[in-house]
Design an enzyme around this catalytic site. Sequence first.
Site, PDB file in Angstrom:
ATOM      1  N   ARG A 136       0.832  -1.206   0.000  1.00  0.00           N
ATOM      2  CA  ARG A 136       0.000   0.000   0.000  1.00  0.00           C
ATOM      3  C   ARG A 136       0.863   1.252   0.000  1.00  0.00           C
ATOM      4  NH1 ARG A 136      -4.730  -1.348   4.469  1.00  0.00           N
ATOM      5  NH2 ARG A 136      -5.166  -3.450   3.722  1.00  0.00           N
ATOM      6  N   GLU A 196     -10.529  -0.362  -5.622  1.00  0.00           N
ATOM      7  CA  GLU A 196     -11.035   0.566  -4.616  1.00  0.00           C
ATOM      8  C   GLU A 196     -10.052   1.702  -4.347  1.00  0.00           C
ATOM      9  OE1 GLU A 196     -11.217  -0.529  -0.373  1.00  0.00           O
ATOM     10  OE2 GLU A 196     -13.317   0.059  -0.400  1.00  0.00           O
TER      11      GLU A 196
END
Lengths: 151, 488
Positions: free
Chosen positions: B89, B156
Amino acid sequence: MSHSEPRRLVILGVAASDSHAVANHLIAHALRGLGFEVENLGTCTPVEEFAQACEEHPDAEAVIIGSLNGHVHEDLRDLPAAREAGRITCPVIVGGNLSVGSRKDPRDLERLHALGVDRILQDPAQLLPALDELRASRTADADRQRLPVAS
Amino acid sequence: MTKISYLPGRSGSPGTDALPPLAESVDYIASLGKPTAARVLTDARDAGRVAIQPRCGVGGHEEMKALLRELEEQAAPDILTLTIDSHTRLKRFEQALRSLNRAPADLNGYPLVSHGYLRGREVNESVTAPLEIRHGSPDARILFDVAVASGITSFEGGGISYNLPYSKAVPLAESLAAWNAVDTVCGELAALGLIVDRELFGTLTAVLVPPSISLAISVLEAVLAARAGVRCISVSYPQSGHLVQDVAALRAIPVLARTYLPPEVDVHAVLHEFMGVFPKKRGNAEDLIFYGALVARLGGASKLITKTYQEAFGIPDTRANVEGLRLADRANSPLLGFVKADEERVADELSWIVDEVADIVEPVLAAPDTMTAVVDAFAAGRLDIPFSASRYAKSEIIPKRDAEGAIRYLSTGSLPFGDRTRRRNSELLEGAGPKGSGLKGSGGTGPVIGSLLTGLTDDINYFPTLFGEMQKETQRATQKETQNEDAE
């Protein structure tokens, strides 16, 4: 607090390994509501960042560090060095762990004091009285030394 | 497991230079013989049912495939998830690779960039449902490129919603630009015939998010995404726990889409089952899961992201995930058509939500450059979220549950609300605020720190308290303390 009084500025943040934002924001909000200026460094703040903020705000009356994850001793490992170097000169207050029924081992508190923490709070309601007391005692010290009162 | 000894890559961007051209990935996806996520969402909406999707992700490749296969065999979710690990991430691909080679079980998700797109395709081919990537990256460009090459059709995130809750010091201008790049590629893919579903993360910090904040942020992200070329947008909303408020918020999504988005963009409402503190007892947790699924049905959501009875304890095992999916899907039963919300109250709440969103977003959308306007508005507090992890939101707004449990504004901070909205919020919170706080709107005097924190802590523990778990916990803690004292 009336407008004629000098400003009261505190530096607020959560310990380096801790990302609990809720209590941090509520305390900042509440202190501002009481008329404080709050330099809020937010979550995951290393000692170095607290030291930098102290240098930027030499009139800060306290550094308030929250910790809820149990890593506060490790997170404050660099505090003695920052104290010794004169980078954090105002009182340091540590508080947190809002969980019900938690137990504090007195030795853990001693270790925190040894790291250079002035006050350890169990309950956020103790924060304002602690700030007032620390300020009063600093003012008294300053008066004794016939130095100008830090505002 | 085979060790990966190197990462293909150029100029510090591992995993990207070996990627196929977009057209090849589009052909690959067409050859897969499975629907895109966008197709599944449209089919679910047309059929009047709520599509069901779990959260799931593990570090190891074989383990990830096995997890997805088991979830599909046991619970047949409509869409499956690849939850990505925290290193990836934050673009720490080297650390992700080291953990992958040393101890993949230590990763809290699947490091897709380190595994590479060929393995991504293997994962994709191991199940029949389309996949969505869920992560939390302020800058997801590399991850997105690898996801598209892996044939993954739903992604997302957003420049606001994947920055403020996850990062402390990433400037909004940077995350908005990075997500604009992702959305621009979605536009290129749409021109090639592939519609990627771009889901926005309206859940934000997951703690007492007022519906109009969640939806206003999503409207701004959706407007930017649509301008960049995105053709399918899922607006996710986190269940507050109050039936009327939640149904109204979900039904507000198509209303807002008609007002602020061009008609060629397909917009879906998505409900995240309660994202806050979950009850610990299995039966109570399952009640909350089923209640969430009913809310999604009543609100007309296209999709529901599920929770499990192990939510209070951490990442669930496969068994619990399967049970959570099966239970949520029960709310799709034709037998439950008799379950209704109070339509009059829903309509009233909906009109308030839409007005609040308009107050927040319209000044920003009126500015010549929306991205700059978003950055400036956050700096001034005219856009804001509660309890931000990032220093780029002021978090002057303080949420509070009203007497019925709906989330209101205790402090509206610097949000550009009119008097009518402020007055309604204060009226609804009368008696619900901390005693002696003196907080009315943003012009409060001195709130008592202790009672403010206690009041908000109670709101955060709303469901454990409702199920009577908090009192028991206090008793247990007291007992434990007594035992400890006895032992000393």
